[in-house]
Motif scaffolding. Structure first.
Motif, PDB file in Angstrom:
ATOM      1  N   LEU A  91       4.210  -0.610  10.531  1.00 37.23           N
ATOM      2  CA  LEU A  91       5.561  -1.046  10.191  1.00 37.23           C
ATOM      3  C   LEU A  91       6.558  -0.714  11.297  1.00 37.23           C
ATOM      4  CD1 LEU A  91       5.592  -0.029   6.411  1.00 37.23           C
ATOM      5  CD2 LEU A  91       5.290  -2.320   7.372  1.00 37.23           C
ATOM      6  N   ARG A  92       6.251   0.277  12.126  1.00 40.40           N
ATOM      7  CA  ARG A  92       7.141   0.676  13.228  1.00 40.40           C
ATOM      8  C   ARG A  92       6.475   0.457  14.590  1.00 40.40           C
ATOM      9  NH1 ARG A  92      10.946   4.656  10.897  1.00 40.40           N
ATOM     10  NH2 ARG A  92      10.362   4.964   8.712  1.00 40.40           N
ATOM     11  N   ARG A  93       5.557  -0.497  14.664  1.00 40.67           N
ATOM     12  CA  ARG A  93       4.767  -0.675  15.881  1.00 40.67           C
ATOM     13  C   ARG A  93       5.611  -1.033  17.084  1.00 40.67           C
ATOM     14  NH1 ARG A  93       4.431  -4.764  12.421  1.00 40.67           N
ATOM     15  NH2 ARG A  93       4.603  -6.943  13.117  1.00 40.67           N
ATOM     16  N   ASP A  94       6.771  -1.691  16.860  1.00 36.76           N
ATOM     17  CA  ASP A  94       7.630  -2.063  17.986  1.00 36.76           C
ATOM     18  C   ASP A  94       8.236  -0.841  18.671  1.00 36.76           C
ATOM     19  OD1 ASP A  94       7.099  -4.691  17.437  1.00 36.76           O
ATOM     20  OD2 ASP A  94       8.926  -5.022  16.264  1.00 36.76           O
ATOM     21  N   GLN A  95       8.232   0.306  17.998  1.00 34.55           N
ATOM     22  CA  GLN A  95       8.813   1.522  18.566  1.00 34.55           C
ATOM     23  C   GLN A  95       7.775   2.411  19.251  1.00 34.55           C
ATOM     24  OE1 GLN A  95      11.143   3.515  15.492  1.00 34.55           O
ATOM     25  NE2 GLN A  95      11.505   1.562  14.455  1.00 34.55           N
ATOM     26  N   LEU A  96       6.513   1.998  19.219  1.00 35.82           N
ATOM     27  CA  LEU A  96       5.434   2.828  19.756  1.00 35.82           C
ATOM     28  C   LEU A  96       5.137   2.478  21.207  1.00 35.82           C
ATOM     29  CD1 LEU A  96       2.878   2.690  16.795  1.00 35.82           C
ATOM     30  CD2 LEU A  96       4.578   4.468  17.268  1.00 35.82           C
ATOM     31  N   LEU A 120       0.821  -1.207   0.000  1.00 34.16           N
ATOM     32  CA  LEU A 120       0.000   0.000   0.000  1.00 34.16           C
ATOM     33  C   LEU A 120       0.857   1.259   0.000  1.00 34.16           C
ATOM     34  CD1 LEU A 120      -2.762   1.301   0.080  1.00 34.16           C
ATOM     35  CD2 LEU A 120      -2.797   0.980   2.557  1.00 34.16           C
ATOM     36  N   GLU A 121       1.955   1.235   0.731  1.00 35.80           N
ATOM     37  CA  GLU A 121       2.870   2.383   0.732  1.00 35.80           C
ATOM     38  C   GLU A 121       3.385   2.660  -0.686  1.00 35.80           C
ATOM     39  OE1 GLU A 121       4.464   4.500   3.675  1.00 35.80           O
ATOM     40  OE2 GLU A 121       2.315   4.159   3.476  1.00 35.80           O
ATOM     41  N   GLN A 122       3.683   1.609  -1.423  1.00 36.05           N
ATOM     42  CA  GLN A 122       4.169   1.781  -2.785  1.00 36.05           C
ATOM     43  C   GLN A 122       3.088   2.369  -3.687  1.00 36.05           C
ATOM     44  OE1 GLN A 122       7.407   1.226  -3.962  1.00 36.05           O
ATOM     45  NE2 GLN A 122       6.510   2.362  -5.685  1.00 36.05           N
ATOM     46  N   ARG A 123       1.856   1.918  -3.497  1.00 37.24           N
ATOM     47  CA  ARG A 123       0.752   2.425  -4.322  1.00 37.24           C
ATOM     48  C   ARG A 123       0.462   3.895  -4.014  1.00 37.24           C
ATOM     49  NH1 ARG A 123      -3.409  -2.191  -6.189  1.00 37.24           N
ATOM     50  NH2 ARG A 123      -1.910  -3.898  -6.397  1.00 37.24           N
ATOM     51  N   LEU A 124       0.547   4.281  -2.755  1.00 38.16           N
ATOM     52  CA  LEU A 124       0.351   5.686  -2.401  1.00 38.16           C
ATOM     53  C   LEU A 124       1.458   6.551  -2.998  1.00 38.16           C
ATOM     54  CD1 LEU A 124      -0.738   5.396   1.353  1.00 38.16           C
ATOM     55  CD2 LEU A 124      -2.184   5.997  -0.602  1.00 38.16           C
ATOM     56  N   ALA A 125       2.686   6.040  -2.955  1.00 39.43           N
ATOM     57  CA  ALA A 125       3.799   6.784  -3.540  1.00 39.43           C
ATOM     58  C   ALA A 125       3.616   6.944  -5.050  1.00 39.43           C
ATOM     59  CB  ALA A 125       5.119   6.059  -3.235  1.00 39.43           C
ATOM     60  N   HIS A 136      -1.168   6.742   5.103  1.00 33.11           N
ATOM     61  CA  HIS A 136       0.290   6.580   5.186  1.00 33.11           C
ATOM     62  C   HIS A 136       0.743   6.504   6.646  1.00 33.11           C
ATOM     63  CE1 HIS A 136       4.576   7.361   4.761  1.00 33.11           C
ATOM     64  NE2 HIS A 136       4.429   8.477   5.459  1.00 33.11           N
ATOM     65  N   LEU A 137       0.162   7.358   7.505  1.00 33.97           N
ATOM     66  CA  LEU A 137       0.520   7.357   8.918  1.00 33.97           C
ATOM     67  C   LEU A 137       0.164   6.020   9.572  1.00 33.97           C
ATOM     68  CD1 LEU A 137       1.591   9.145  11.245  1.00 33.97           C
ATOM     69  CD2 LEU A 137      -0.781   9.791  11.699  1.00 33.97           C
ATOM     70  N   LEU A 138      -0.983   5.446   9.193  1.00 33.43           N
ATOM     71  CA  LEU A 138      -1.386   4.152   9.740  1.00 33.43           C
ATOM     72  C   LEU A 138      -0.445   3.052   9.264  1.00 33.43           C
ATOM     73  CD1 LEU A 138      -3.358   2.556  11.445  1.00 33.43           C
ATOM     74  CD2 LEU A 138      -4.902   2.442   9.478  1.00 33.43           C
ATOM     75  N   GLY A 180      -9.613  17.809  19.905  1.00 34.96           N
ATOM     76  CA  GLY A 180      -8.208  18.045  19.576  1.00 34.96           C
ATOM     77  C   GLY A 180      -7.266  17.263  20.473  1.00 34.96           C
ATOM     78  N   ASP A 181      -7.574  17.221  21.770  1.00 39.72           N
ATOM     79  CA  ASP A 181      -6.740  16.452  22.691  1.00 39.72           C
ATOM     80  C   ASP A 181      -6.771  14.964  22.348  1.00 39.72           C
ATOM     81  OD1 ASP A 181      -6.130  18.793  24.042  1.00 39.72           O
ATOM     82  OD2 ASP A 181      -7.652  18.493  25.596  1.00 39.72           O
ATOM     83  N   ALA A 182      -7.949  14.455  21.981  1.00 35.42           N
ATOM     84  CA  ALA A 182      -8.080  13.028  21.675  1.00 35.42           C
ATOM     85  C   ALA A 182      -7.275  12.637  20.444  1.00 35.42           C
ATOM     86  CB  ALA A 182      -9.554  12.677  21.479  1.00 35.42           C
ATOM     87  N   LEU A 183      -7.105  13.566  19.507  1.00 39.07           N
ATOM     88  CA  LEU A 183      -6.352  13.260  18.292  1.00 39.07           C
ATOM     89  C   LEU A 183      -4.883  12.988  18.585  1.00 39.07           C
ATOM     90  CD1 LEU A 183      -7.839  15.805  15.720  1.00 39.07           C
ATOM     91  CD2 LEU A 183      -8.140  13.321  15.750  1.00 39.07           C
ATOM     92  N   ARG A 184      -4.372  13.485  19.689  1.00 39.31           N
ATOM     93  CA  ARG A 184      -2.984  13.199  20.037  1.00 39.31           C
ATOM     94  C   ARG A 184      -2.785  11.713  20.325  1.00 39.31           C
ATOM     95  NH1 ARG A 184      -3.189  18.062  23.306  1.00 39.31           N
ATOM     96  NH2 ARG A 184      -3.417  16.736  25.149  1.00 39.31           N
ATOM     97  N   ASP A 185      -3.815  11.085  20.901  1.00 32.93           N
ATOM     98  CA  ASP A 185      -3.729   9.656  21.207  1.00 32.93           C
ATOM     99  C   ASP A 185      -4.129   8.785  20.026  1.00 32.93           C
ATOM    100  OD1 ASP A 185      -2.956  10.120  23.847  1.00 32.93           O
ATOM    101  OD2 ASP A 185      -5.034  10.311  24.510  1.00 32.93           O
ATOM    102  N   ASP A 186      -5.030   9.302  19.185  1.00 32.86           N
ATOM    103  CA  ASP A 186      -5.537   8.519  18.055  1.00 32.86           C
ATOM    104  C   ASP A 186      -5.743   9.454  16.863  1.00 32.86           C
ATOM    105  OD1 ASP A 186      -6.823   6.922  16.240  1.00 32.86           O
ATOM    106  OD2 ASP A 186      -8.349   6.172  17.624  1.00 32.86           O
ATOM    107  N   PRO A 187      -4.732   9.624  16.007  1.00 35.32           N
ATOM    108  CA  PRO A 187      -4.846  10.565  14.882  1.00 35.32           C
ATOM    109  C   PRO A 187      -5.927  10.193  13.878  1.00 35.32           C
ATOM    110  CG  PRO A 187      -2.555   9.916  15.258  1.00 35.32           C
ATOM    111  CD  PRO A 187      -3.408   8.993  16.068  1.00 35.32           C
TER     112      PRO A 187
END
Length: 457
Positions: A239-244, A165-170, A232-234, A366-373
């Motif tokens: 892909l980087r879930r181990d760093q979250l 999907l990342e490739q298709r968006l690009a 893209h953010l999702l 707005g505050d809730a978007l910080r936890d869940d964009p």
């Protein structure tokens, strides 16, 4: 409600209807004429309704069911509740003597009730201490190692899908957004199918939504770019879930569409039913039920599902409260919970959720978007707001201030808007709904004089 001392209102009954057609048909049956043998007792309402055939339809409603009201009717309808159940409940709610109290239901209703409650007890028994053979629930649990391997294989497929999907968006951005308008739905349908193959239904659903944006009117390129950025953010979150942080990683897994379990500690409370409404697509009907805890102050969302064209079984009348346990699902910024043990059927309640101003509601989103964009809206109760016109649209304005929230386009397409306008009539009302980047969608309002909940959806 062992003996219905306080009956539901007509609005609470109609909130259970699976669709507008059922509401109209049920309302036509809310007179004593077609009914015989109608009565109520021990949390149950029953009666015989004259139909087109020679034998009347046998209709019974269990108001104390563990998952909400349950219905049985001998008519051929596949809707739950059917028009006969709705008509019977409306007749009972009118409290005009047409549905008197009775010592016990007739045999045909008693057999169904007995079978239903016996099944409920047998389903609850394993969760309360083991199987009928004496073994524990853990004895029948799936092999944890096999479950771990299945989860790893699915994660690998989701990763492959997210990378594709990342490739298709690009490719889309390199070719220019105009290519999306020329390609139509075909490109997105094919991409969504690839995400389904990757076992990422959350990605598939968001991809399908992209296909409708080029036909959504002026300004569509900006909206498409915004949705592509969130997608893209999702992707990157997975892909980087181990760093979250764990809470945010749980949100990403939920948004991707991986199943979760309601493993939060059970919270027992008196839960006021704030709103209930259905959304449907070609495959599924989703019911959303918002609840507010009297002691905890939590606002929680129950989700239930039914096959296309059929309403989900779980139904809770708006404005009533139930004594029950809820367990939360893991995800930052999410309100979803699972309904656990119920200790009493829904009953009238005098308490109401506390309200905020329109400015506080916008800030809270707005505050809730910080936890869940990816959060489209948050549940909000607005206190003392007035429905006022704003050009060809409507907004809710704080009484005595210049602050206001515009109503969403979804709200303008509902008949409930006019109920809200009539209820307000230039006076402040308390309104519960969903506040997000598309505006505020009102779901329930409370009359200032009587405190009665009025569903708006």
């Amino acid at each position: 409600m062992t003996e219905q001392g306080v009956r539901w209102t007509a609005d609470q009954v109609l909130a259970l209807a699976p669709d507008v057609t059922s509401r109209k048909a049920g309302s036509k049956l809310a007179t004593a004429g077609p009914w015989s043998g109608a009565a109520s007792g021990e949390g149950t309402v029953w009666g015989l309704c004259k139909g087109s055939g020679g034998r009347p339809y046998q209709t019974v409603v269990d108001l104390t069911g563990p998952g909400g009201p349950a219905y049985r009717c001998s008519c051929p309808s596949r809707k739950f509740p059917c028009k006969h159940a709705l008509g019977l409940l409306l007749l009972w709610a009118a409290d005009d003597g047409s549905v008197p109290a009775s010592a016990r239901p007739p045999d045909w209703a008693a057999r169904w009730l007995s079978g239903r409650r016996t099944r409920a007890e047998s389903e609850r028994a394993p969760a309360e201490g083991g199987s009928a053979e004496g073994g524990s629930a853990a004895d029948g649990a799936a092999d944890p190692e096999a479950a771990r391997r299945r989860a790893e294989r699915r994660a690998e497929r989701v990763t492959a899908g997210a990378t594709e999907l990342e490739q298709r968006l690009a490719d889309l951005l390199r070719g220019g957004l105009v290519s999306a308008e020329q390609a139509g739905y075909g490109m997105w349908d094919e991409t969504a199918a690839r995400m389904v193959d990757a076992q990422a239904p959350g990605l598939a659903a968001r991809v399908r939504e992209l296909g409708a944006i080029p036909a959504s009117g002026a300004g569509w390129p900006a909206r498409l770019l915004e949705e592509c950025a969130l997608l893209h953010l999702l992707d990157e979150g997975w892909l980087r879930r181990d760093q979250l942080p764990e809470a945010l990683a749980a949100t990403v897994r939920s948004r991707i569409g991986l199943p979760g379990t309601a493993d939060g500690p059970p919270v027992r409370d008196r839960w006021l039913v704030l709103a209930q409404y259905d959304t449907a697509d070609t495959k599924l009907t989703t019911r959303r039920i918002w609840l507010h805890g009297a002691e905890s102050g939590h606002v929680r969302l129950l989700l239930s599902y039914g096959a296309a064209g059929r309403a989900p079984e779980l139904a809770l009348p708006v404005g009533l409260a139930l004594d029950a346990e809820l367990s939360a699902y893991p995800a930052s910024g999410r309100s979803r919970a699972a309904l656990g043990e119920r200790f009493a059927p829904p009953a009238p309640a005098a308490f109401r959720p506390p309200g905020v101003t329109t400015a506080e509601a916008a800030a809270g989103y707005g505050d809730a978007l910080r936890d869940d964009p990816w959060l489209e809206s948050v549940p909000v109760t607005l206190d003392r707001v007035i429905a006022v016109p704003d050009g060809d649209r409507w907004q809710l304005a704080d009484a005595g201030t210049d602050s206001a929230l515009p109503l969403s386009r979804a709200a303008h397409g509902r008949a409930g808007l006019w109920r809200l306008v009539a209820l307000s009539g230039g006076r402040p009302v308390k309104v519960f709904g969903e506040c997000g980047h598309r505006g505020f969608t009102p779901l329930t309002a409370w009359q200032e004089e009587t405190g009665e909940a009025v569903p708006l959806c």
